[in-house]
Structure formats: structure tokens, C-alpha cells
Design a protein around this motif. Structure first.
Motif, mmCIF file in Angstrom:
data_model
loop_
_atom_site.group_PDB
_atom_site.id
_atom_site.type_symbol
_atom_site.label_atom_id
_atom_site.label_comp_id
_atom_site.label_asym_id
_atom_site.label_seq_id
_atom_site.Cartn_x
_atom_site.Cartn_y
_atom_site.Cartn_z
ATOM 1 N N ILE A 1 -5.517 16.881 -20.581
ATOM 2 C CA ILE A 1 -4.664 15.734 -20.268
ATOM 3 C C ILE A 1 -4.029 16.058 -18.925
ATOM 4 O O ILE A 1 -3.418 17.119 -18.763
ATOM 5 N N VAL A 2 -4.176 15.170 -17.975
ATOM 6 C CA VAL A 2 -3.604 15.427 -16.647
ATOM 7 C C VAL A 2 -2.383 14.531 -16.458
ATOM 8 O O VAL A 2 -2.513 13.303 -16.412
ATOM 9 N N PHE A 3 -1.221 15.145 -16.395
ATOM 10 C CA PHE A 3 0.016 14.400 -16.180
ATOM 11 C C PHE A 3 0.359 14.432 -14.693
ATOM 12 O O PHE A 3 0.241 15.469 -14.041
ATOM 13 N N HIS A 4 0.803 13.285 -14.189
ATOM 14 C CA HIS A 4 1.240 13.218 -12.798
ATOM 15 C C HIS A 4 2.698 13.660 -12.689
ATOM 16 O O HIS A 4 3.509 13.318 -13.546
ATOM 17 N N GLU B 1 8.296 12.931 -17.532
ATOM 18 C CA GLU B 1 8.362 11.508 -17.872
ATOM 19 C C GLU B 1 6.968 10.917 -18.092
ATOM 20 O O GLU B 1 6.810 10.013 -18.914
ATOM 21 N N HIS B 2 5.947 11.448 -17.378
ATOM 22 C CA HIS B 2 4.599 10.968 -17.683
ATOM 23 C C HIS B 2 4.230 11.362 -19.115
ATOM 24 O O HIS B 2 3.649 10.571 -19.855
ATOM 25 N N ALA B 3 4.614 12.591 -19.510
ATOM 26 C CA ALA B 3 4.318 13.019 -20.886
ATOM 27 C C ALA B 3 5.056 12.138 -21.900
ATOM 28 O O ALA B 3 4.484 11.724 -22.914
ATOM 29 N N PHE B 4 6.314 11.822 -21.604
ATOM 30 C CA PHE B 4 7.066 10.906 -22.482
ATOM 31 C C PHE B 4 6.383 9.538 -22.550
ATOM 32 O O PHE B 4 6.219 8.969 -23.632
ATOM 33 N N ALA B 5 6.029 9.010 -21.389
ATOM 34 C CA ALA B 5 5.431 7.671 -21.342
ATOM 35 C C ALA B 5 4.105 7.650 -22.088
ATOM 36 O O ALA B 5 3.798 6.705 -22.836
ATOM 37 N N TRP B 6 3.323 8.700 -21.917
ATOM 38 C CA TRP B 6 2.027 8.844 -22.590
ATOM 39 C C TRP B 6 2.230 8.813 -24.105
ATOM 40 O O TRP B 6 1.510 8.134 -24.832
ATOM 41 N N LYS B 7 3.226 9.525 -24.573
ATOM 42 C CA LYS B 7 3.486 9.623 -26.012
ATOM 43 C C LYS B 7 4.114 8.327 -26.560
ATOM 44 O O LYS B 7 3.728 7.842 -27.627
ATOM 45 N N ILE B 8 5.052 7.764 -25.823
ATOM 46 C CA ILE B 8 5.715 6.527 -26.282
ATOM 47 C C ILE B 8 4.711 5.383 -26.346
ATOM 48 O O ILE B 8 4.722 4.580 -27.278
#
Ligand code: AMP
Ligand code: GLY
Length: 423
Positions: free
Chosen positions: A364-367, A12-19
Motif C-alpha cells: 500500500i503506497v501512502f502519499h 492522513e492518507h492512511a486515515f482517509a484510506w481506512k475511513i
């Protein structure tokens, strides 16, 4: 557009980052999110599995699109719940109806679906708790070893057991049908063991047409060299070099097209991601499992390689115009490493302070499993962070991720340095 993203892990962090990079997103809420997603939008303390609460939030905040990260809300019918209400029926959900999510929520259902539509997968049989004796007899006398036992329902990634010995299979089956995973293992799928290399294909569909996202391979075992117990995933590579054009052609013809056609034929509403867990046996792909969502940690390697505006893709899904879209992939490879907390995938430590994030460079560091206590970032899950880097090859990317993974510190930190070792 105001978007609500459900979930709170690395995916979801990756999704949020992209969105949040999209000019079409005016406001992003993440429920419940994590300290990483908080840098991309606003976290809201909402349980994504509480359909009524999600509904009320969508109404109160004039949400125009709901994106679902994990499988649980989908299997739990968030799509159906929003569709049934006059006040939310118009709000598109990226993710299938409960009927579509059954492809992940019930292994027996998925096997029957594949059988009906001629999709290549391992041979199987189904057994029920009411018929335990015949299940045990089958394993004792008939089954070919090794044999794979799968709890029918969702079991947090622990419901698959590969048995080398008859006695082991009999004991495991007795436990499963006896309720080892509660209702999820009252039905058990027994499957032929397939030997080969696994990979993950992600398909986005609007119900009519589909697009294939960058391919990935994840590393599920805790130990280097693929040893030790299974985890949610300890790292990912995109693209895996062995998945060539010829293989993709087979995957598309033999698996993706019949899957989309099968969903349509059964009248199943499906506008979202289909994650195909595949295995290459000789030169042929077989389906190990369907999931109704993106993979974690694959998403953390796949989305950084996707050049398209993700909200534009979602809008095309909403409007059933996905056939007009062209997927653009970054030429570079990406490698993701998961930093896990000591003890994972068993009992693990929590609440350990995390430092050194500011020292990382070029990743890129995703939590994933983090939270803040006061001003301090601390661990709160088994998988704590995902470190993604680019490179000309996945090995170059791996070197950067490994370097940065070493710079992030918390007590008990563990990570695999060998992601991609078998490629
Ligand atoms: P699943 O939850 O169905 O993805 O299964 C978890 C893991 O078990 C897979 O990623 C495979 O490594 C392994 N597995 C599942 N089914 C089979 C099979 N039929 N043959 C070999 N390995 C399997
Ligand atoms: N990484 C595999 C999964 O998300 O199920």
C-alpha cells in the motif's frame, strides 16, 4: 455520515484510506489532503489551523464528525472552538480539547501530570528564561551526563537535544532559553537520560474507557543503523516482537490506566487518540512523551493491521460505548518505509517528478509530501511517500516494501533499507 478529516500527510492518507472503506461514511472531506487522499474522498483547500474556517466548513457542509490528524489544530483549540458554537457544539471531534492536547503541547505540563499520577518517566527539572543563570549553573555543576534538554512547547520535532558534555548542555540551554525555538523554549525541561529500546502505543479513548490499537516501533534517525539527525520518522514496524504480553500488562497497569484516570480526575475532555512514546528500560516501560494524536509513520503500519471498521470505532467514542468494542488485529506483521527527498531532514528538494508507482505490487503506497502539477505527480515535502507491506514476519514485509520502494522513482530519493534492523 459526512466526515471531515484534518491534515495532509502520510498519516492522513492512511486515515482517509481506512475511513473510506467504512460503509458508515457517505462523504469524506480532507483538509487540505494530498493527491493520495484525493483517491479516498474530496480534498478541500482549508487551513486546519484556522478554527473559524473549519467551523464554517462544518456548518456549510453539514459535517457530522471531525477527525483530527495532526497535533497543531488540537493544541490550537479546534475542539473548544467547535464546542463553543451553538451551530457545531453537537458535532463530535475525534481528538482532545486544548487542555488535553497540552499533554503534547507542553512537556512541563506532561511531566507534572505524570508526577501527580505516579506514571513512570525520567526524573526532571524545569527552568525558565527568567532564571537562565541557575539553569546554566545546574548543568555546569550538578547534572548527570548524558542529559536531555527539551523545549517545553511544540518545536516541529526538533526541540529535544541529548547532550553528552557539560559545555554542550550549557551552550544549548543558553540558546534555548534565549529563544532558539521562540516561545516554545522560554521554558526548558531537563531530563535524566534513559537507555533502552523505544516503542509506540496508541490508545483510543472515549473519556471513560479505552482500547489499545496495534503496537508499533518507529525509526526516527535519517541514517541506517539509527545514525545521523532525527527526522519525523523513516519507517515503522508493527508489532515490534519485544513488546510481549508481560510488557503490555505493565504498560496498561502503570501507564494507560493512570493516564485515563488522571485526565478524568482533572476534568479534561478527551475523546481521541493518546500516543504513548515509551522506552523499555530493563523490563520496565517509561514514558518518554505523550502525543495527542496518532504517530506518523506508525499510523501507516498500524491502521492496515486494524480489522475493525474505523468509523464504527469513532462512533463508539462519540457515544461513550468504547467498552463494548473488541479490537481485531491482523495476525500478519506490517513494515512501512518512508521515501524521503534528498537533503531531508535539512533543506530538501521539491517539485521532482515521481514515476514508477504503477510498477509496485503487493504494497500500500501512502502519499505524504506529494502534489500534482498538471497531470504530473511531484514531490512537495521532506517525507514523500510511505510504502507499507504485510508479511508473516516484519522481515518478510520489509523485503516487499524495500522492493517496491526501489521501483518508485524521483530525483534525490532516499530511504532506509534496514527498518527493524535492531529487532
Ligand atoms: P520526544 O520529542 O520527547 O519524543 O524526544 C525525541 C527523542 O529523543 C525520543 O524519541 C528519544 O529517542 C529521545 N529522548 C527523549 N527523552 C529521552 C530521555 N529521557 N532519555 C533518552 N532519550 C530520550
Ligand atoms: N513518529 C513519531 C511521531 O509521529 O511523533
Amino acid at each position: 455520515m459526512k466526515i471531515l478529516l484534518l491534515g495532509g500527510g502520510g498519516r492522513e492518507h492512511a486515515f482517509a484510506w481506512k475511513i473510506s472503506q467504512s460503509q458508515h461514511c457517505s462523504k469524506l472531506y480532507i483538509a487540505p489532503g494530498n493527491p493520495g487522499t484525493a483517491t479516498c474522498g474530496e480534498n478541500v483547500p482549508l487551513n486546519p489551523e484556522d478554527n473559524a474556517a473549519v467551523h464554517d466548513f462544518v456548518v456549510a457542509n453539514s459535517i457530522e464528525m471531525v477527525v483530527v490528524g495532526p497535533e497543531a489544530p488540537l493544541v490550537n483549540g479546534v475542539w473548544n472552538h467547535l464546542r463553543r458554537s451553538r451551530r457545531t457544539a453537537h458535532v463530535p471531534v475525534i481528538g482532545p480539547s486544548a487542555q488535553g492536547a497540552k499533554l503534547e503541547g507542553s512537556k512541563a505540563y506532561a511531566k507534572r501530570f505524570m508526577q501527580e499520577f505516579g506514571i513512570p518517566t525520567a526524573d526532571y527539572r524545569e527552568f525558565f528564561a527568567s532564571n537562565t543563570a541557575s539553569a546554566l549553573r545546574f548543568l555546569q555543576k550538578k547534572a548527570t551526563l548524558p542529559i536531555v534538554l527539551k523545549a517545553d512547547g511544540l518545536a516541529a520535532g526538533k526541540g529535544v537535544v541529548i547532550c553528552q558534555e557539560r559545555d554542550e548542555a550549557v551552550a544549548e540551554m543558553a540558546e534555548m532559553l534565549g529563544g532558539k525555538f521562540g516561545g516554545a523554549s522560554r521554558k526548558v525541561v531537563v531530563e535524566e537520560f534513559l537507555s533502552g529500546i523505544e516503542f509506540s502505543i496508541f490508545v483510543l479513548t472515549d473519556g471513560e474507557s479505552y482500547k489499545i490499537l496495534p503496537v508499533a516501533k518507529d525509526y526516527k534517525r535519517i541514517g541506517e543503523g539509527d545514525t545521523g539527525p532525527n527526522t519525523g520518522g523513516m519507517g515503522a514496524v508493527s508489532p515490534p516482537p519485544f513488546v510481549d504480553v508481560a510488557m503490555m500488562k505493565k504498560v496498561e497497569q502503570e501507564i494507560i490506566k493512570p493516564t485515563i484516570a488522571g485526565l478524568k480526575k482533572r476534568g479534561i475532555e478527551y475523546q481521541g487518540f493518546i500516543f504513548l512514546g515509551l522506552i523499555k528500560v530493563g523490563d520496565d516501560p517509561f514514558v518518554i512523551e505523550y502525543n495527542c494524536r496518532m504517530g506518523d509513520p506508525e499510523t501507516e503500519a498500524v491502521l492496515p493491521r486494524l480489522k475493525n471498521d474505523l468509523v464504527e470505532l469513532f462512533t463508539a467514542v462519540r457515544d461513550r460505548r468504547l467498552s463494548e468494542v473488541k479490537i481485531e488485529e491482523d495476525e500478519r506483521a506490517a513494515t512501512t518505509i518512508i521515501l524521503a527527498s534528498g537533503g531531508y531532514p535539512g533543506d530538501f528538494h521539491k517539485g521532482k517528478p515521481i514515476t514508477g508507482l504503477d510498477k509496485t505490487q503487493g504494497s500500500i503506497v501512502f502519499h505524504a509530501g506529494t502534489k500534482t502539477v498538471g497531470n504530473q505527480l511531484v514531490t512537495s515535502g521532506g517525507r514523500v511517500m510511505a510504502v507499507t507491506s504485510f508479511g508473516k514476519t516484519f522481515r518478510e514485509a520489509l523485503a516487499v516494501s524495500n522492493k517496491n520502494a526501489a521501483l518508485i522513482e524521483f530525483e534525490g530519493k532516499y530511504f532506509r533499507r534496514d527498518i527493524g534492523f535492531d529487532l
